[in-house]
Design a protein around this motif. Structure first.
Motif, PDB file in Angstrom:
ATOM      1  N   GLY A  84      -2.698   3.854   2.245  1.00 36.75           N
ATOM      2  CA  GLY A  84      -3.757   3.914   1.245  1.00 36.75           C
ATOM      3  C   GLY A  84      -4.614   5.122   1.573  1.00 36.75           C
ATOM      4  O   GLY A  84      -4.099   6.211   1.806  1.00 36.75           O
ATOM      5  N   ASP A  85      -5.925   4.933   1.635  1.00 30.16           N
ATOM      6  CA  ASP A  85      -6.832   6.023   2.001  1.00 30.16           C
ATOM      7  C   ASP A  85      -7.180   6.008   3.488  1.00 30.16           C
ATOM      8  O   ASP A  85      -7.926   6.857   3.958  1.00 30.16           O
ATOM      9  CB  ASP A  85      -8.127   5.927   1.190  1.00 30.16           C
ATOM     10  N   ARG A  86      -6.653   5.041   4.227  1.00 25.58           N
ATOM     11  CA  ARG A  86      -6.976   4.911   5.654  1.00 25.58           C
ATOM     12  C   ARG A  86      -6.098   5.816   6.494  1.00 25.58           C
ATOM     13  O   ARG A  86      -4.868   5.745   6.427  1.00 25.58           O
ATOM     14  CB  ARG A  86      -6.794   3.465   6.104  1.00 25.58           C
ATOM     15  N   HIS A  87      -6.726   6.647   7.305  1.00 27.33           N
ATOM     16  CA  HIS A  87      -5.997   7.505   8.229  1.00 27.33           C
ATOM     17  C   HIS A  87      -5.613   6.673   9.443  1.00 27.33           C
ATOM     18  O   HIS A  87      -6.469   6.178  10.171  1.00 27.33           O
ATOM     19  CB  HIS A  87      -6.873   8.693   8.646  1.00 27.33           C
TER      20      HIS A  87
ATOM     21  N   GLU B  87      -4.617  20.659   3.297  1.00 34.36           N
ATOM     22  CA  GLU B  87      -4.950  19.305   2.834  1.00 34.36           C
ATOM     23  C   GLU B  87      -4.891  18.307   3.992  1.00 34.36           C
ATOM     24  O   GLU B  87      -5.795  17.484   4.161  1.00 34.36           O
ATOM     25  CB  GLU B  87      -3.959  18.900   1.741  1.00 34.36           C
TER      26      GLU B  87
ATOM     27  N   PHE C 214      -1.158   8.126   6.569  1.00 31.84           N
ATOM     28  CA  PHE C 214      -2.202   7.448   5.809  1.00 31.84           C
ATOM     29  C   PHE C 214      -1.599   6.230   5.138  1.00 31.84           C
ATOM     30  O   PHE C 214      -0.529   6.318   4.525  1.00 31.84           O
ATOM     31  CB  PHE C 214      -2.786   8.369   4.736  1.00 31.84           C
TER      32      PHE C 214
ATOM     33  N   THR D 270       1.479   7.703   3.021  1.00 30.32           N
ATOM     34  CA  THR D 270       1.709   9.145   2.991  1.00 30.32           C
ATOM     35  C   THR D 270       1.877   9.633   4.416  1.00 30.32           C
ATOM     36  O   THR D 270       1.077   9.285   5.291  1.00 30.32           O
ATOM     37  CB  THR D 270       0.524   9.875   2.330  1.00 30.32           C
TER      38      THR D 270
ATOM     39  N   SER E 240       0.831  -1.201   0.000  1.00 25.05           N
ATOM     40  CA  SER E 240       0.000   0.000   0.000  1.00 25.05           C
ATOM     41  C   SER E 240       0.865   1.250   0.000  1.00 25.05           C
ATOM     42  O   SER E 240       1.952   1.271   0.568  1.00 25.05           O
ATOM     43  CB  SER E 240      -0.894   0.021   1.238  1.00 25.05           C
TER      44      SER E 240
ATOM     45  N   ARG F 146      -8.019  16.147   5.478  1.00 26.77           N
ATOM     46  CA  ARG F 146      -7.992  14.676   5.432  1.00 26.77           C
ATOM     47  C   ARG F 146      -8.032  14.048   6.814  1.00 26.77           C
ATOM     48  O   ARG F 146      -8.675  13.019   7.002  1.00 26.77           O
ATOM     49  CB  ARG F 146      -6.730  14.186   4.708  1.00 26.77           C
ATOM     50  N   SER F 147      -7.322  14.631   7.782  1.00 29.34           N
ATOM     51  CA  SER F 147      -7.161  13.974   9.076  1.00 29.34           C
ATOM     52  C   SER F 147      -8.025  14.561  10.185  1.00 29.34           C
ATOM     53  O   SER F 147      -8.224  13.903  11.208  1.00 29.34           O
ATOM     54  CB  SER F 147      -5.700  14.047   9.510  1.00 29.34           C
TER      55      SER F 147
END
Length: 84
Positions: free
Chosen positions: A59-62, A43, A57, A5, A2, A47-48
């Protein structure tokens, strides 16, 4: 593996710890320095919903911050997330 970020600042010891833990797992994270970019900070906040760094993150999971990342690792759940 994955995509990972990590929103960071240059002088954050927790950011360094998070990047070090990920490196030990063989992960090359995308690092976004929010200290130098107001747009990237906005951003991260969107997001968070958090103002502190690091914000991680997978993938898209925080995942959260370093403590959250380390907790996932201690529970044995981090590797599964990284390889999902």
């Amino acid at each position: 593996m994955s995509q990972v970020t990590v929103y960071t600042t240059q002088h954050c010891p927790y950011c360094l710890s998070a990047k070090s833990l990920l490196a030990r797992k063989g992960v090359t994270a995308i690092e976004i320095d929010v200290e130098t970019s107001p747009q990237r900070l906005a951003e991260m906040l969107q997001r968070s919903q958090r103002r502190t760094v690091p914000q991680i993150f997978i993938g898209d999971r925080h995942v959260g911050g370093f403590d959250d990342l380390a907790s996932l690792d201690r529970k044995g759940e981090l590797d599964a997330l990284l390889h999902a």
